[in-house]
Design a protein around this motif. Sequence first.
Motif, mmCIF file in Angstrom:
data_model
loop_
_atom_site.group_PDB
_atom_site.id
_atom_site.type_symbol
_atom_site.label_atom_id
_atom_site.label_comp_id
_atom_site.label_asym_id
_atom_site.label_seq_id
_atom_site.Cartn_x
_atom_site.Cartn_y
_atom_site.Cartn_z
ATOM 1 N N GLU A 119 0.815 -1.164 0.123
ATOM 2 C CA GLU A 119 0.079 -0.141 -0.135
ATOM 3 C C GLU A 119 0.787 1.357 0.009
ATOM 4 O OE1 GLU A 119 -2.950 2.568 3.083
ATOM 5 O OE2 GLU A 119 -2.160 0.572 3.572
ATOM 6 N N ARG A 120 1.943 1.413 0.905
ATOM 7 C CA ARG A 120 2.721 2.508 1.066
ATOM 8 C C ARG A 120 3.471 2.733 -0.442
ATOM 9 N NH1 ARG A 120 7.285 1.975 5.458
ATOM 10 N NH2 ARG A 120 8.639 1.148 3.910
ATOM 11 N N TYR A 121 3.754 1.666 -1.035
ATOM 12 C CA TYR A 121 4.551 1.946 -2.421
ATOM 13 C C TYR A 121 3.663 2.529 -3.530
ATOM 14 C CZ TYR A 121 8.958 -0.128 -1.339
ATOM 15 O OH TYR A 121 10.645 -0.465 -0.994
ATOM 16 N N ASP A 146 3.367 11.230 -9.150
ATOM 17 C CA ASP A 146 2.810 11.255 -10.692
ATOM 18 C C ASP A 146 1.341 11.355 -10.655
ATOM 19 O OD1 ASP A 146 1.884 10.926 -13.271
ATOM 20 O OD2 ASP A 146 3.150 9.164 -13.619
ATOM 21 N N PRO A 147 0.820 12.738 -10.612
ATOM 22 C CA PRO A 147 -0.570 12.928 -10.493
ATOM 23 C C PRO A 147 -1.281 12.040 -11.748
ATOM 24 C CG PRO A 147 0.748 15.091 -10.376
ATOM 25 C CD PRO A 147 1.736 13.848 -10.635
ATOM 26 N N SER A 148 -0.685 11.891 -12.837
ATOM 27 C CA SER A 148 -1.714 11.118 -13.682
ATOM 28 C C SER A 148 -1.992 9.819 -13.314
ATOM 29 C CB SER A 148 -0.784 11.130 -15.188
ATOM 30 O OG SER A 148 0.455 10.141 -15.146
ATOM 31 N N LEU A 149 -1.281 9.416 -12.268
ATOM 32 C CA LEU A 149 -1.520 7.811 -11.731
ATOM 33 C C LEU A 149 -2.437 7.958 -10.409
ATOM 34 C CD1 LEU A 149 1.889 6.164 -12.142
ATOM 35 C CD2 LEU A 149 -0.073 5.743 -13.462
ATOM 36 N N LYS A 150 -2.794 9.225 -10.130
ATOM 37 C CA LYS A 150 -3.470 9.190 -8.870
ATOM 38 C C LYS A 150 -4.795 8.510 -8.366
ATOM 39 C CE LYS A 150 -5.243 12.929 -5.577
ATOM 40 N NZ LYS A 150 -5.329 14.380 -5.510
ATOM 41 N N LYS A 151 -5.463 8.358 -9.580
ATOM 42 C CA LYS A 151 -6.586 7.523 -9.518
ATOM 43 C C LYS A 151 -6.368 6.171 -9.263
ATOM 44 C CE LYS A 151 -11.233 6.851 -11.019
ATOM 45 N NZ LYS A 151 -12.223 6.945 -12.465
ATOM 46 N N THR A 152 -5.415 5.703 -10.264
ATOM 47 C CA THR A 152 -5.025 4.288 -10.090
ATOM 48 C C THR A 152 -4.296 3.936 -8.990
ATOM 49 O OG1 THR A 152 -4.731 4.425 -12.581
ATOM 50 C CG2 THR A 152 -3.583 2.588 -11.628
ATOM 51 N N ALA A 153 -3.512 4.717 -8.529
ATOM 52 C CA ALA A 153 -2.673 4.310 -7.332
ATOM 53 C C ALA A 153 -3.430 4.535 -6.092
ATOM 54 C CB ALA A 153 -1.537 5.550 -7.221
ATOM 55 N N GLY A 202 -6.733 3.654 -5.911
ATOM 56 C CA GLY A 202 -7.471 2.214 -5.988
ATOM 57 C C GLY A 202 -6.748 1.296 -5.741
ATOM 58 N N THR A 203 -5.448 1.241 -6.009
ATOM 59 C CA THR A 203 -4.596 -0.008 -5.745
ATOM 60 C C THR A 203 -4.297 -0.299 -4.452
ATOM 61 O OG1 THR A 203 -3.708 0.253 -7.936
ATOM 62 C CG2 THR A 203 -2.537 -1.053 -6.535
#
Length: 457
Positions: free
Chosen positions: A399-401, A409-416, A418-419
Amino acid sequence: MNTKVLYTIAAGLVLSATGVSAQATDCATTASIAYEHAKVKNYEAAEAPLWKVRKECPSYSVATYQFGQKLLESKLKKAGTDAEKTQFANELITLLKERYQYFPAKTQLGDMHSDIGQLMYANKIGTTDSQFAEFHKAYTEDKTNFKGAKKLYTYFYLLVELQDAGKKDLQDVFDLYDDITEKIEEEESKKAKTISSLTEKEESGATLSSKEKRSLKNAGINLRAYSKVKAGINQKIGERADCKNLIPLYTGQFESKKTDVNWLKGAAGRMSAKECTDDPLFFKLVEALHKADPSAKSAKYLGILALKDKKTSKALEYFNQSAQLETKASDKANVYYRIAEVYRKRGSYAKARSNYKKVLANKPSFGQAYLKIAAMVAKSANSCGNDVFSKRAVYWLAERYARKAGKVDPSLKKTAAGTAANYKAKAPSKTDIFNNPEIKSVKIGCWIGETVKVPKL
């Protein structure tokens, strides 16, 4: 010369000096009044004395133009009609040029011309050609001081518009795309490094100072802005950079350009980025590049070809050679990412993580590397934990990673997000933590070899 004449000259000099002294005093007094009002944003009171100083004492202080710019920007922001916007924008352009006229040493060309270009574009002043010319002058003569995500996008947008109108070549678009992308990635790396460093400090339990909190906040704002711009120019270049356009363009240019190292690097790089590597032209480009200038780039492309032929060991050899030779941090990061991906797919997680960390060392904004590490950690939960609690605790580390990916990387904010939420759900629950109060941290074994703290209830 008689005494009367000498007296007349002396008197004239005294009167002249007195006049200069009086004017200097008047300038200082008027400027003081103007600046005090402007400092508290009372622009209505500041305007008359400020413009008086600007007209009568234009070289008194650069502050006249700094406050004048803020005053006109305020007026422009409040303007209710297009006519008013055009008027204030033109006044602001004139002011910026005057500042350069009287204070060239305190005015950055890149900043000034890009500001003028943005004002012209935003307020529909001049033609596309004249708007582009301002940005182009700023970028080519003083790129270091050409700053601002929005201005970089506008510059690229205008070039694409000119190319669509037949006034610029497609190659011009590609060249500027490469250059602007590099500049954006440099800025992203700076901001991501700040975020990563301060986040780690915060996670360690240390308290950030007010200055550090502002730095963290501003870095996040700027990083999101650059991320949007990068997405915007990628969308703008669109189909222009697809294989169907690249292959015929470079095929036609190949014979005349096959000894031009810079052209070969650009062509091979773009075809690689767009996954056009199955076309025979890509092999010709790589072969010509390696012959003309064996380098980090040619080694990387040979690695790509070797990987396609399922010669993994040879591919790794080429990629490692490329990483050692590469001098540009962002390009080095991309090579290490390829190496990491090879090891990850082979199940060599320790070697993969080592190379993902090399990616991040060279390009801190490469959030995808954090997501890959997170996925490997999560996948190893059962094999790296000793009991049920420790196995599930592995997900806290995953989770921390994952959360780090969204921060840099703000473009990954939603994906990150959720993951990370998915991993958190698999980690020990509050009940598990309550039932094991003696466990404050968990040392994770096998290839991971990290310790994760148990969250406080």
